[in-house]
Design a protein around this motif. Sequence first.
Motif, PDB file in Angstrom:
ATOM      1  N   THR A   1      40.557  36.943  37.716  1.00  0.00           N
ATOM      2  CA  THR A   1      39.794  38.251  37.380  1.00  0.00           C
ATOM      3  C   THR A   1      40.695  38.825  35.889  1.00  0.00           C
ATOM      4  OG1 THR A   1      39.227  38.754  39.588  1.00  0.00           O
ATOM      5  CG2 THR A   1      38.857  40.537  38.146  1.00  0.00           C
TER       6      THR A   1
ATOM      7  N   PHE B   1      40.064  41.244  32.796  1.00  0.00           N
ATOM      8  CA  PHE B   1      39.442  42.634  32.064  1.00  0.00           C
ATOM      9  C   PHE B   1      40.004  42.666  30.564  1.00  0.00           C
ATOM     10  CE2 PHE B   1      40.495  43.720  36.379  1.00  0.00           C
ATOM     11  CZ  PHE B   1      39.325  44.256  36.884  1.00  0.00           C
TER      12      PHE B   1
ATOM     13  N   ASN C   1      49.581  38.592  44.409  1.00  0.00           N
ATOM     14  CA  ASN C   1      49.026  37.950  43.373  1.00  0.00           C
ATOM     15  C   ASN C   1      49.888  38.485  42.128  1.00  0.00           C
ATOM     16  OD1 ASN C   1      47.762  40.575  42.747  1.00  0.00           O
ATOM     17  ND2 ASN C   1      45.833  39.623  43.786  1.00  0.00           N
TER      18      ASN C   1
ATOM     19  N   MET D   1      45.784  41.550  51.096  1.00  0.00           N
ATOM     20  CA  MET D   1      47.101  41.997  51.058  1.00  0.00           C
ATOM     21  C   MET D   1      47.972  41.023  50.795  1.00  0.00           C
ATOM     22  SD  MET D   1      46.826  45.310  52.129  1.00  0.00           S
ATOM     23  CE  MET D   1      45.786  46.163  52.911  1.00  0.00           C
TER      24      MET D   1
HETATM   25  P1  2BA Z   1      38.405  37.556  43.730  1.00  0.00           P
HETATM   26  O1  2BA Z   1      37.207  38.160  43.277  1.00  0.00           O
HETATM   27  O2  2BA Z   1      38.681  36.170  42.908  1.00  0.00           O
HETATM   28  O3  2BA Z   1      39.917  38.604  43.475  1.00  0.00           O
HETATM   29  C1  2BA Z   1      40.931  38.063  43.441  1.00  0.00           C
HETATM   30  C2  2BA Z   1      41.943  39.473  43.307  1.00  0.00           C
HETATM   31  O4  2BA Z   1      41.723  40.220  41.954  1.00  0.00           O
HETATM   32  C3  2BA Z   1      41.547  40.522  44.384  1.00  0.00           C
HETATM   33  O5  2BA Z   1      42.324  40.375  45.550  1.00  0.00           O
HETATM   34  C4  2BA Z   1      42.231  41.711  43.718  1.00  0.00           C
HETATM   35  O6  2BA Z   1      43.770  41.961  43.731  1.00  0.00           O
HETATM   36  C5  2BA Z   1      41.866  41.606  42.247  1.00  0.00           C
HETATM   37  N1  2BA Z   1      40.458  42.086  41.774  1.00  0.00           N
HETATM   38  C6  2BA Z   1      39.440  41.295  41.869  1.00  0.00           C
HETATM   39  N2  2BA Z   1      38.135  42.093  41.491  1.00  0.00           N
HETATM   40  C7  2BA Z   1      38.849  43.356  40.952  1.00  0.00           C
HETATM   41  C8  2BA Z   1      38.340  44.449  40.526  1.00  0.00           C
HETATM   42  N3  2BA Z   1      37.043  44.686  40.056  1.00  0.00           N
HETATM   43  N4  2BA Z   1      39.273  45.586  40.335  1.00  0.00           N
HETATM   44  C9  2BA Z   1      40.504  45.269  40.587  1.00  0.00           C
HETATM   45  N5  2BA Z   1      41.333  44.366  41.111  1.00  0.00           N
HETATM   46  C10 2BA Z   1      40.145  43.254  41.505  1.00  0.00           C
HETATM   47  P2  2BA Z   1      42.014  40.894  47.041  1.00  0.00           P
HETATM   48  O7  2BA Z   1      41.595  42.258  47.085  1.00  0.00           O
HETATM   49  O8  2BA Z   1      42.914  40.582  47.821  1.00  0.00           O
HETATM   50  O9  2BA Z   1      40.530  40.131  47.162  1.00  0.00           O
HETATM   51  C11 2BA Z   1      40.289  38.704  47.300  1.00  0.00           C
HETATM   52  C12 2BA Z   1      38.853  38.085  47.558  1.00  0.00           C
HETATM   53  O10 2BA Z   1      38.247  38.964  48.604  1.00  0.00           O
HETATM   54  C13 2BA Z   1      38.350  38.471  46.258  1.00  0.00           C
HETATM   55  O11 2BA Z   1      38.570  37.258  45.314  1.00  0.00           O
HETATM   56  C14 2BA Z   1      36.721  38.406  46.785  1.00  0.00           C
HETATM   57  O12 2BA Z   1      36.377  37.034  46.946  1.00  0.00           O
HETATM   58  C15 2BA Z   1      36.807  39.179  47.981  1.00  0.00           C
HETATM   59  N6  2BA Z   1      36.578  40.564  47.759  1.00  0.00           N
HETATM   60  C16 2BA Z   1      37.600  41.523  47.563  1.00  0.00           C
HETATM   61  N7  2BA Z   1      36.975  42.768  47.633  1.00  0.00           N
HETATM   62  C17 2BA Z   1      35.760  42.460  47.460  1.00  0.00           C
HETATM   63  C18 2BA Z   1      34.540  43.362  47.466  1.00  0.00           C
HETATM   64  N8  2BA Z   1      34.576  44.751  47.286  1.00  0.00           N
HETATM   65  N9  2BA Z   1      33.494  42.867  47.701  1.00  0.00           N
HETATM   66  C19 2BA Z   1      33.231  41.505  47.947  1.00  0.00           C
HETATM   67  N10 2BA Z   1      34.196  40.650  47.869  1.00  0.00           N
HETATM   68  C20 2BA Z   1      35.594  41.352  47.923  1.00  0.00           C
END
Ligand code: 2BA
Length: 107
Positions: free
Chosen positions: A95, A97, A41, A38
């Motif tokens: 991240t 795409f 970014n 939350m």
């Molecule tokens: P990151 O993977 O480096 O992702 C940083 C931010 O990039 C995320 O913030 C989100 O805004 C975006 N993001 C990453 N992958 C995405 C995707 N496949 N689709 C859409 N947006 C995407 P946050 O959601 O605040 O997440 C912060 C960190 O928490 C992530 O760093 C990751 O280390 C972890 N995280 C978040 N969701 C996760 C999940 N479902 N499973 C495992 N780890 C997660």
Amino acid sequence: MKLVTAIVNKEDSKAVCGELLRHKFYVTRLATTGGLLMAGNLTLLIGTEDDRVDACIECIRACCRQRTEIVPGAATLGLGLESAMPMEVTVGGATVFVTNVERFEKL
Ligand code: 2BA
């Protein structure tokens, strides 16, 4: 043509945009919020020719670094998850795409 969508940390955004502009990429910046942390970014939209996608990604890579962030307890986020303890997560560099653009026009 491709659309590069890059989610970057706020702290890296100035450097990334500077680097992209220096390499003559067009960039649109959107203020966004990570679903887990939350935290604010930045999402960058970069429309570019297919053969410049790698150069674009290199500009992003050069300016984004990994960070460790603390996720507040689930209770604070209101997610109803089991653990209420704060957790450490690794965020970034970026991240990215890459999607095909079917049609591109400037009107
Ligand atoms: P990151 O993977 O480096 O992702 C940083 C931010 O990039 C995320 O913030 C989100 O805004 C975006 N993001 C990453 N992958 C995405 C995707 N496949 N689709 C859409 N947006 C995407 P946050 O959601 O605040 O997440 C912060 C960190 O928490 C992530 O760093 C990751 O280390 C972890 N995280 C978040 N969701 C996760 C999940 N479902 N499973 C495992 N780890 C997660």
